[in-house]
Motif scaffolding. Structure first.
Motif, PDB file in Angstrom:
ATOM      1  N   MET A  81       0.797  -1.230   0.000  1.00 46.38           N
ATOM      2  CA  MET A  81       0.000   0.000   0.000  1.00 46.38           C
ATOM      3  C   MET A  81       0.823   1.271   0.000  1.00 46.38           C
ATOM      4  O   MET A  81       0.290   2.347  -0.217  1.00 46.38           O
ATOM      5  N   LYS A  82       2.133   1.178   0.191  1.00 42.76           N
ATOM      6  CA  LYS A  82       2.951   2.389   0.364  1.00 42.76           C
ATOM      7  C   LYS A  82       2.902   3.325  -0.842  1.00 42.76           C
ATOM      8  O   LYS A  82       2.887   4.542  -0.672  1.00 42.76           O
ATOM      9  N   ASP A  83       2.848   2.777  -2.057  1.00 42.79           N
ATOM     10  CA  ASP A  83       2.775   3.640  -3.241  1.00 42.79           C
ATOM     11  C   ASP A  83       1.472   4.446  -3.239  1.00 42.79           C
ATOM     12  O   ASP A  83       1.475   5.639  -3.574  1.00 42.79           O
ATOM     13  N   ASN A  84       0.375   3.810  -2.878  1.00 42.61           N
ATOM     14  CA  ASN A  84      -0.916   4.511  -2.825  1.00 42.61           C
ATOM     15  C   ASN A  84      -0.947   5.558  -1.718  1.00 42.61           C
ATOM     16  O   ASN A  84      -1.524   6.637  -1.906  1.00 42.61           O
ATOM     17  N   ILE A  85      -0.320   5.266  -0.595  1.00 46.86           N
ATOM     18  CA  ILE A  85      -0.247   6.238   0.507  1.00 46.86           C
ATOM     19  C   ILE A  85       0.579   7.452   0.068  1.00 46.86           C
ATOM     20  O   ILE A  85       0.205   8.597   0.312  1.00 46.86           O
ATOM     21  N   MET A  86       1.694   7.191  -0.601  1.00 47.11           N
ATOM     22  CA  MET A  86       2.535   8.297  -1.088  1.00 47.11           C
ATOM     23  C   MET A  86       1.752   9.131  -2.106  1.00 47.11           C
ATOM     24  O   MET A  86       1.781  10.366  -2.050  1.00 47.11           O
ATOM     25  N   TYR A  87       1.051   8.470  -3.011  1.00 48.36           N
ATOM     26  CA  TYR A  87       0.239   9.191  -3.991  1.00 48.36           C
ATOM     27  C   TYR A  87      -0.781  10.081  -3.270  1.00 48.36           C
ATOM     28  O   TYR A  87      -0.934  11.257  -3.609  1.00 48.36           O
ATOM     29  N   GLU A  88      -1.466   9.528  -2.278  1.00 51.50           N
ATOM     30  CA  GLU A  88      -2.478  10.276  -1.527  1.00 51.50           C
ATOM     31  C   GLU A  88      -1.867  11.522  -0.871  1.00 51.50           C
ATOM     32  O   GLU A  88      -2.430  12.617  -0.937  1.00 51.50           O
TER      33      GLU A  88
END
Length: 147
Positions: A81-88
């Motif tokens: 999930m880290k990529d999605n958290i960074m995007y957010e």
């Protein structure tokens, strides 16, 4: 500016605003985070008191150090999930600060590269062999703004 590359890393250098250490507060989930770095690292410990401790960290560097601890249990599936958290986090930053949105749009179609030997996942690893995930997220958000 046709497919030139823009390298960023230090907040004190050109395009330093693209760094997660840049002091642009973001509001996500009803809370204010001093930087996108604070938010990103805190999400490793979502729903815990430690998440809030990172939110209150005195600097983005301190938030990063706290987020890298292995003494506190991280949430499951963080790597997924880290990529999605960074995007957010990055999307919030560039949506909530009009000057940043304008700066990002001013880069037109340049390739954005976090240029650092300290990170070959979010950055280019200095030798260009890194994944440059942060640069790619910035370019994706820029593309969304352009549409």
């Amino acid at each position: 500016m046709e497919n030139d590359s823009i390298f960023f890393y230090s907040v004190s250098n050109a395009y330093g605003q693209f760094s997660n250490f840049a002091l642009y507060p973001i509001k996500i989930k009803g809370k204010i985070w001093q930087t996108s770095e604070h938010y990103f690292h805190a999400q490793k410990f979502s729903g815990t008191e430690y998440e809030n401790n990172i939110r209150k960290a005195s600097s983005p560097m301190k938030a990063a150090e706290m987020g890298r601890t292995r003494k506190v249990k991280m949430r499951k599936n963080w790597d997924n999930m880290k990529d999605n958290i960074m995007y957010e986090a990055v999307k919030a930053k560039f949506t909530q600060h009009e000057d940043l949105k304008e700066l990002l749009l001013s880069t037109q179609d340049a390739i954005l590269v976090e240029h650092t030997e300290n990170d070959d996942y979010w950055g280019d690893g200095l030798d260009g062999k890194g994944k440059n995930k942060l640069g790619k997220i910035l370019m994706k958000i820029r593309e969304e703004f352009q549409e």
